[in-house]
Structures are given as structure tokens and as C-alpha cells.
Design a protein around this motif. Structure first.
Motif, PDB file in Angstrom:
ATOM      1  N   ILE A   1       0.841  -1.202   0.000  1.00 57.97           N
ATOM      2  CA  ILE A   1       0.000   0.000   0.000  1.00 57.97           C
ATOM      3  C   ILE A   1       0.872   1.247   0.000  1.00 57.97           C
ATOM      4  N   SER A   2       1.922   1.261   0.805  1.00 58.95           N
ATOM      5  CA  SER A   2       2.786   2.436   0.945  1.00 58.95           C
ATOM      6  C   SER A   2       3.502   2.797  -0.341  1.00 58.95           C
ATOM      7  N   LYS A   3       3.786   1.821  -1.179  1.00 59.50           N
ATOM      8  CA  LYS A   3       4.481   2.103  -2.438  1.00 59.50           C
ATOM      9  C   LYS A   3       3.634   2.938  -3.388  1.00 59.50           C
ATOM     10  N   ASP A   4       2.320   2.903  -3.218  1.00 64.23           N
ATOM     11  CA  ASP A   4       1.429   3.650  -4.103  1.00 64.23           C
ATOM     12  C   ASP A   4       0.935   4.959  -3.501  1.00 64.23           C
ATOM     13  N   LEU A   5       1.401   5.288  -2.290  1.00 63.52           N
ATOM     14  CA  LEU A   5       0.977   6.534  -1.647  1.00 63.52           C
ATOM     15  C   LEU A   5       2.108   7.546  -1.674  1.00 63.52           C
ATOM     16  N   ARG A   6       1.769   8.760  -2.107  1.00 64.37           N
ATOM     17  CA  ARG A   6       2.744   9.843  -2.259  1.00 64.37           C
ATOM     18  C   ARG A   6       2.952  10.551  -0.928  1.00 64.37           C
TER      19      ARG A   6
ATOM     20  N   ASN B   1       7.337  13.458  -5.020  1.00 62.70           N
ATOM     21  CA  ASN B   1       7.468  12.292  -5.889  1.00 62.70           C
ATOM     22  C   ASN B   1       8.177  11.130  -5.219  1.00 62.70           C
ATOM     23  N   GLU B   2       8.035  11.023  -3.930  1.00 59.94           N
ATOM     24  CA  GLU B   2       8.530   9.863  -3.189  1.00 59.94           C
ATOM     25  C   GLU B   2       7.334   9.168  -2.568  1.00 59.94           C
ATOM     26  N   ASN B   3       7.415   7.849  -2.504  1.00 61.87           N
ATOM     27  CA  ASN B   3       6.344   7.178  -1.777  1.00 61.87           C
ATOM     28  C   ASN B   3       6.618   7.301  -0.280  1.00 61.87           C
ATOM     29  N   ILE B   4       5.638   6.994   0.517  1.00 57.86           N
ATOM     30  CA  ILE B   4       5.780   7.247   1.959  1.00 57.86           C
ATOM     31  C   ILE B   4       6.783   6.309   2.620  1.00 57.86           C
TER      32      ILE B   4
ATOM     33  N   ALA C   1       4.935  11.691   6.275  1.00 55.67           N
ATOM     34  CA  ALA C   1       5.049  10.344   5.700  1.00 55.67           C
ATOM     35  C   ALA C   1       5.020   9.293   6.808  1.00 55.67           C
ATOM     36  N   ARG C   2       5.692   9.585   7.901  1.00 55.91           N
ATOM     37  CA  ARG C   2       5.663   8.662   9.047  1.00 55.91           C
ATOM     38  C   ARG C   2       4.228   8.517   9.564  1.00 55.91           C
ATOM     39  N   ASP C   3       3.514   9.641   9.671  1.00 56.91           N
ATOM     40  CA  ASP C   3       2.123   9.588  10.124  1.00 56.91           C
ATOM     41  C   ASP C   3       1.268   8.752   9.180  1.00 56.91           C
ATOM     42  N   LEU C   4       1.499   8.900   7.883  1.00 55.85           N
ATOM     43  CA  LEU C   4       0.742   8.104   6.913  1.00 55.85           C
ATOM     44  C   LEU C   4       1.088   6.623   7.014  1.00 55.85           C
ATOM     45  N   ARG C   5       2.375   6.314   7.206  1.00 48.99           N
ATOM     46  CA  ARG C   5       2.764   4.895   7.373  1.00 48.99           C
ATOM     47  C   ARG C   5       2.079   4.298   8.600  1.00 48.99           C
ATOM     48  N   LEU C   6       2.063   5.051   9.691  1.00 42.92           N
ATOM     49  CA  LEU C   6       1.410   4.569  10.905  1.00 42.92           C
ATOM     50  C   LEU C   6      -0.095   4.419  10.694  1.00 42.92           C
TER      51      LEU C   6
ATOM     52  N   VAL D   1      -2.742  12.182  -3.012  1.00 43.17           N
ATOM     53  CA  VAL D   1      -1.897  11.274  -2.237  1.00 43.17           C
ATOM     54  C   VAL D   1      -1.551  10.008  -3.023  1.00 43.17           C
ATOM     55  N   LEU D   2      -2.264   9.752  -4.110  1.00 40.68           N
ATOM     56  CA  LEU D   2      -1.977   8.570  -4.928  1.00 40.68           C
ATOM     57  C   LEU D   2      -0.849   8.875  -5.907  1.00 40.68           C
ATOM     58  N   LEU D   3       0.144   7.992  -5.975  1.00 37.45           N
ATOM     59  CA  LEU D   3       1.211   8.165  -6.964  1.00 37.45           C
ATOM     60  C   LEU D   3       0.702   7.903  -8.373  1.00 37.45           C
ATOM     61  N   ARG D   4      -0.311   7.065  -8.505  1.00 41.33           N
ATOM     62  CA  ARG D   4      -0.931   6.794  -9.806  1.00 41.33           C
ATOM     63  C   ARG D   4      -2.412   7.165  -9.722  1.00 41.33           C
ATOM     64  N   PRO D   5      -2.753   8.439 -10.017  1.00 42.45           N
ATOM     65  CA  PRO D   5      -4.152   8.869  -9.908  1.00 42.45           C
ATOM     66  C   PRO D   5      -5.064   8.082 -10.843  1.00 42.45           C
ATOM     67  N   THR D   6      -6.331   8.063 -10.499  1.00 39.69           N
ATOM     68  CA  THR D   6      -7.301   7.341 -11.314  1.00 39.69           C
ATOM     69  C   THR D   6      -7.630   8.135 -12.568  1.00 39.69           C
ATOM     70  N   THR D   7      -8.267   7.481 -13.518  1.00 36.10           N
ATOM     71  CA  THR D   7      -8.677   8.159 -14.755  1.00 36.10           C
ATOM     72  C   THR D   7     -10.179   8.376 -14.772  1.00 36.10           C
ATOM     73  N   THR D   8     -10.802   8.432 -13.617  1.00 41.59           N
ATOM     74  CA  THR D   8     -12.244   8.638 -13.551  1.00 41.59           C
ATOM     75  C   THR D   8     -12.539  10.100 -13.243  1.00 41.59           C
ATOM     76  N   GLY D   9     -13.783  10.473 -13.461  1.00 40.94           N
ATOM     77  CA  GLY D   9     -14.216  11.828 -13.135  1.00 40.94           C
ATOM     78  C   GLY D   9     -13.505  12.871 -13.976  1.00 40.94           C
ATOM     79  N   ALA D  10     -13.134  13.964 -13.335  1.00 39.06           N
ATOM     80  CA  ALA D  10     -12.490  15.077 -14.038  1.00 39.06           C
ATOM     81  C   ALA D  10     -11.032  14.762 -14.385  1.00 39.06           C
ATOM     82  N   ASN D  11     -10.472  13.713 -13.804  1.00 38.40           N
ATOM     83  CA  ASN D  11      -9.072  13.369 -14.090  1.00 38.40           C
ATOM     84  C   ASN D  11      -8.845  12.926 -15.525  1.00 38.40           C
TER      85      ASN D  11
END
Length: 158
Positions: A44-49, A55-58, A66-71, A98-108
Motif C-alpha cells: 500500500i505504501s508504495k502507491d501513496l505519495r 514524488n517519493e512514496n511514503i 510520511a511517518r504519520d501516513l505509514r502509521l 496522495v496517490l502516486l498513480r491517480p485514477t482516470t475517472t471523473g475530471a481526471n
């Protein structure tokens, strides 16, 4: 001989750095006791910015956020959430950025399509410019008038 030993030492340093792999910022007190849960947390952490480092994952970031997000990821896993539920919880809280690979739905979809659309527009504009330029009338070069020739002779003589 001294030069050769310096080159060898430099090569060894480069080799050690190349083989060391990524340096994880995960602290020992963050690691879960269950190896399967910890592996899920790492996936999960590899995909969270990291919201600080951009441009680093957490897992790779040393920032406090980033530590707070990992916890938070590990807390949600311990609470029984699935991987998707953990990601959805964090996205709801911090936004899709927060996603390193954003979705392609909605306005994206517009953001995903903007690059190729701009390229197509640039190619069309270049084609129109070159086509118009090739069809344009060429300026006619006229010979110098007698007054201009006389003036030019005076300038060159001085």
C-alpha cells in the motif's frame, strides 16, 4: 600504482552504493509483528505519495507526515481493513493527490488526455502554418531605381 588503487577504491564505493538498493525510511518501531500484514502495508505504501516530498512514496520519505501516513496505514490494517479500504480511507482524508498513480475517472480524464490533445493541436497548427507559408506569394525583388543606385555610389565612395 597509487592512481590504480584510487580508481579501484572509487569503483568499490560505486559498486556498494549501486548494490545497496533503496533506503527505506520505515523505522523499526513502525514495523508490524505479523510479516504478512507488514508486507501488505509495504504494498500500500508504495502507491501513496509523500505530501511533503511530492514524488517519493511514503516508505522512502523521512518526512514526519510520511511517518504519520505509514502509521495510519498500519493502524487501518490492524483494525481489519482491506488494502482497498485503507487506500480509500487515506484518499478520503487527504485527497486523490496522495496517490502516486491517480485514477482516470471523473475530471481526471481531462488531465490524462491533455498531453496527447496538446500534441495533436501543436501538430495541426504546425501543419497549417507550413501549408499557408508554402502557398503565400513570394515577395518580388525589384531592381534598384536610378536614385537608389546614385545614393549607394555616394555612400560607398565616402
Amino acid at each position: 600504482m597509487r592512481r590504480i588503487s584510487q580508481v579501484i577504491r572509487g569503483g568499490l564505493v560505486v559498486l556498494v552504493l549501486a548494490l545497496s538498493g533503496p533506503a527505506w525510511a520505515v523505522q523499526p518501531d513502525e514495523i508490524l509483528a505479523d510479516p504478512a500484514m507488514e508486507a501488505r502495508a509495504r504494498v500500500i505504501s508504495k502507491d501513496l505519495r509523500c505530501l511533503v516530498c511530492r514524488n517519493e512514496n511514503i516508505d522512502e520519505s523521512n518526512a514526519e507526515l510520511a511517518r504519520d501516513l505509514r502509521l495510519l496505514v498500519r493502524e487501518r490494517l490492524v483494525a481489519g481493513d482491506s488494502n482497498e479500504e485503507v487506500v480509500d480511507f487515506i484518499v478520503d482524508r487527504y485527497g486523490e493527490f496522495v496517490l502516486l498513480r491517480p485514477t482516470t475517472t471523473g475530471a481526471n480524464w481531462l488531465l490524462w488526455a491533455a498531453g496527447p490533445l496538446m500534441l495533436l493541436m501543436a501538430v495541426a497548427m504546425a501543419w497549417a502554418y507550413l501549408r499557408g507559408r508554402s502557398r503565400a506569394a513570394r515577395p518580388q525583388e525589384s531592381a534598384l531605381t536610378e536614385d537608389e543606385k546614385a545614393r549607394l555610389r555616394r555612400i560607398l565612395e565616402d
